[in-house]
Design a protein around this motif. Sequence first.
Motif, PDB file in Angstrom:
ATOM      1  N   UNK A 157       0.812  -1.205   0.000  1.00  0.00           N
ATOM      2  CA  UNK A 157       0.000   0.000   0.000  1.00  0.00           C
ATOM      3  C   UNK A 157       0.855   1.269   0.000  1.00  0.00           C
ATOM      4  N   UNK A 159       3.304   1.982  -1.745  1.00  0.00           N
ATOM      5  CA  UNK A 159       3.824   2.414  -3.055  1.00  0.00           C
ATOM      6  C   UNK A 159       2.732   2.686  -4.083  1.00  0.00           C
ATOM      7  N   UNK A 160       1.518   2.865  -3.614  1.00  0.00           N
ATOM      8  CA  UNK A 160       0.441   3.313  -4.497  1.00  0.00           C
ATOM      9  C   UNK A 160       0.546   4.828  -4.647  1.00  0.00           C
ATOM     10  N   UNK A 161       0.456   5.286  -5.885  1.00  0.00           N
ATOM     11  CA  UNK A 161       0.587   6.720  -6.155  1.00  0.00           C
ATOM     12  C   UNK A 161      -0.630   7.473  -5.600  1.00  0.00           C
ATOM     13  N   UNK A 164      -0.060  12.405  -7.945  1.00  0.00           N
ATOM     14  CA  UNK A 164       0.549  12.063  -9.237  1.00  0.00           C
ATOM     15  C   UNK A 164       1.789  12.870  -9.605  1.00  0.00           C
ATOM     16  N   UNK A 241      -6.592  10.201   2.216  1.00  0.00           N
ATOM     17  CA  UNK A 241      -6.942   9.837   0.848  1.00  0.00           C
ATOM     18  C   UNK A 241      -6.597   8.367   0.600  1.00  0.00           C
ATOM     19  N   UNK A 245      -9.249   5.016   0.124  1.00  0.00           N
ATOM     20  CA  UNK A 245      -9.136   4.001  -0.930  1.00  0.00           C
ATOM     21  C   UNK A 245      -9.200   2.591  -0.368  1.00  0.00           C
ATOM     22  N   UNK A 246      -8.462   2.341   0.704  1.00  0.00           N
ATOM     23  CA  UNK A 246      -8.452   0.993   1.292  1.00  0.00           C
ATOM     24  C   UNK A 246      -9.854   0.592   1.754  1.00  0.00           C
ATOM     25  N   UNK A 248     -12.752   1.453   0.503  1.00  0.00           N
ATOM     26  CA  UNK A 248     -13.560   1.021  -0.642  1.00  0.00           C
ATOM     27  C   UNK A 248     -13.097  -0.321  -1.199  1.00  0.00           C
ATOM     28  N   UNK A 249     -11.799  -0.547  -1.144  1.00  0.00           N
ATOM     29  CA  UNK A 249     -11.239  -1.799  -1.659  1.00  0.00           C
ATOM     30  C   UNK A 249     -11.661  -2.989  -0.813  1.00  0.00           C
ATOM     31  N   UNK A 278     -13.945  12.412   4.350  1.00  0.00           N
ATOM     32  CA  UNK A 278     -14.053  13.117   3.070  1.00  0.00           C
ATOM     33  C   UNK A 278     -13.881  12.153   1.895  1.00  0.00           C
ATOM     34  N   UNK A 279     -13.139  11.079   2.123  1.00  0.00           N
ATOM     35  CA  UNK A 279     -12.787  10.181   1.021  1.00  0.00           C
ATOM     36  C   UNK A 279     -13.532   8.851   1.055  1.00  0.00           C
ATOM     37  N   UNK A 280     -14.596   8.795   1.842  1.00  0.00           N
ATOM     38  CA  UNK A 280     -15.330   7.540   1.998  1.00  0.00           C
ATOM     39  C   UNK A 280     -16.798   7.776   1.684  1.00  0.00           C
ATOM     40  N   UNK A 281     -17.371   6.966   0.785  1.00  0.00           N
ATOM     41  CA  UNK A 281     -18.768   7.222   0.441  1.00  0.00           C
ATOM     42  C   UNK A 281     -19.701   6.754   1.562  1.00  0.00           C
ATOM     43  N   UNK A 284     -20.141   3.441   3.521  1.00  0.00           N
ATOM     44  CA  UNK A 284     -19.055   2.900   4.338  1.00  0.00           C
ATOM     45  C   UNK A 284     -18.912   3.613   5.686  1.00  0.00           C
TER      46      UNK A 284
END
Lengths: 315, 315
Positions: A157, A159-161, A164, A241, A245-246, A248-249, A278-281, A284
């Motif tokens: 995890x 090394x996930x961009x 960008x 951020x 992502x995690x 949702x994954x 802020x980053x979770x729908x 969740x």
Amino acid sequence: MYIVGVDLGGTEIKVGLVDREKGIVRKVSRATEVDKGPDKIVENIALAIKEVAGDDDFEYVGIGSPGSIDRKKGIVRFSPNFPDWRDFHLTEKVSELIDKEIIVENDANAFTLGEWYFGKAKGSQNFIALTLGTGIGSGVVANGTFITGNNGIGAELGHIVIVPEGPMCGCGSRGCLESVASAKFVGLHARELAPRYPESLMIKFAGDINKIESKHVFKACEENDELAKIVVNETVEVLARAIGGYVHMFNPEMIIIGGGMSKAGETLFKPLRERTKKYVMVSFRGTYRIEQSDLVENAGILGAASAAIFSKGVE
Amino acid sequence: MYIVGVDLGGTEIKVGLVDREKGIVRKVSRATEVDKGPDKIVENIALAIKEVAGDDDFEYVGIGSPGSIDRKKGIVRFSPNFPDWRDFHLTEKVSELIDKEIIVENDANAFTLGEWYFGKAKGSQNFIALTLGTGIGSGVVANGTFITGNNGIGAELGHIVIVPEGPMCGCGSRGCLESVASAKFVGLHARELAPRYPESLMIKFAGDINKIESKHVFKACEENDELAKIVVNETVEVLARAIGGYVHMFNPEMIIIGGGMSKAGETLFKPLRERTKKYVMVSFRGTYRIEQSDLVENAGILGAASAAIFSKGVE
């Protein structure tokens, strides 16, 4: 019977005699003596194992080490702690001195398994473990399975961009999480900005502008220091951020964070919990918790022992 | 024995008689008749099942539907295709007319399972499935486990934030993958930019600037159209970034892409494979493939049947 866990660090080898139910029953530490070469390091590992075991028998030994590990072959491919090791047959070397099965595992995987068997994630079927140290290590348990992927190199995890156009990372990408949220980056970023904030408490805490580390940033942030708040805010933003992502994954019930930077406690965790929303729908919300690891100084030993337990049980 | 797979769309119900080894042996379709209300839809489903089965017996029925599905209770919580359905007991209603066990599953999960049992991922232990349609659906198999997470709502890859300051999505986040890479967004974005490129072939292909859809964009891109290349390039960029993340997470051997936009073929896949390298660290190079789904028009039926097979086998 007991298991021995070896936390193989660049300066110190920490070894514990571990009971599956009770955790660490005894521990010792020894200097690694990296400068004296691989044979001496292996000898020190063996001496520490013998010392911690004493008259007690044990089943097998787990060794946790940073770097790229081939757990099946028992090889350390390379490790930042031991720059002259290349494809070093660690388990073979140690088993010449200790007549037990030896298992070696990457420290981030070991940390994850340690949290699973001994930490806050004990018994969990779905959680993420992150270590925020010089680098960022990680591990995932999803639907009760320890996720390693097709070649055993998954759950990277760190090394996930995330940004960008962010800074270059040693991994070859720009703006992966490690390059913008590791303790190393936080210290570096604070040192870059400090000349514009000559009154910043972090300079005072570090004693010298060039000696600012992440711990000084978080300490200054507790005192409401302006620059420290900026740096912590940026760090929290990218971590939030990534964690969004995690969620949702993996739909995890818990994200457990350890490593040096986690010691900042609520100065880190409180805004991180807030910002992650802020980053979770919406579906969740309330499904996950962000927790500070409570294994602390024992995380390395328990992780190494857990890697051995896992390896014996599953492979 | 056979399984019946039902692809429940907003305008058409496609139903297939499926053999576990051979795939679809027979299929029929029927108008959904959404305007005639839920009872009529259920009746149409039952009629289509009876028609496709004929004199052949079958074990159970799988129904794939877009929207939020409670697979354990057999309920469609809500679905974009059926705006007046709220917590609709679909499996109960259908089983009043068809005396077999009925299983309902979200179409993205069904697609993933269909690829696992009948598609390019047959037998794979580690792969990702993505559908690029009006929305973006997804599913994950990691270490041989179909990943659903702690509440069964995981693998929502389409709602991970990719462009932090991007457009607002229906999910409540800004810049999640669905908001910047779905077929719906590609069409919208092309229509926004088209007035600046009055010579663009996509306007010609669509017949009207307001009728441009993603398929016109990809068709114009094949002809080297300047605006089309800009829009495809932006889409590929965000998809590559997202897929790079999945590679680090799951170390999959394959990312399979289906849905309407995947029909663009190499116009999409060639640059996507190239660009994804930018977001993947060296140790993952060569570990994964990005593939176009070859189930095409049968993906819905095979997915629905697979969801039923999976449900019977595992739960």
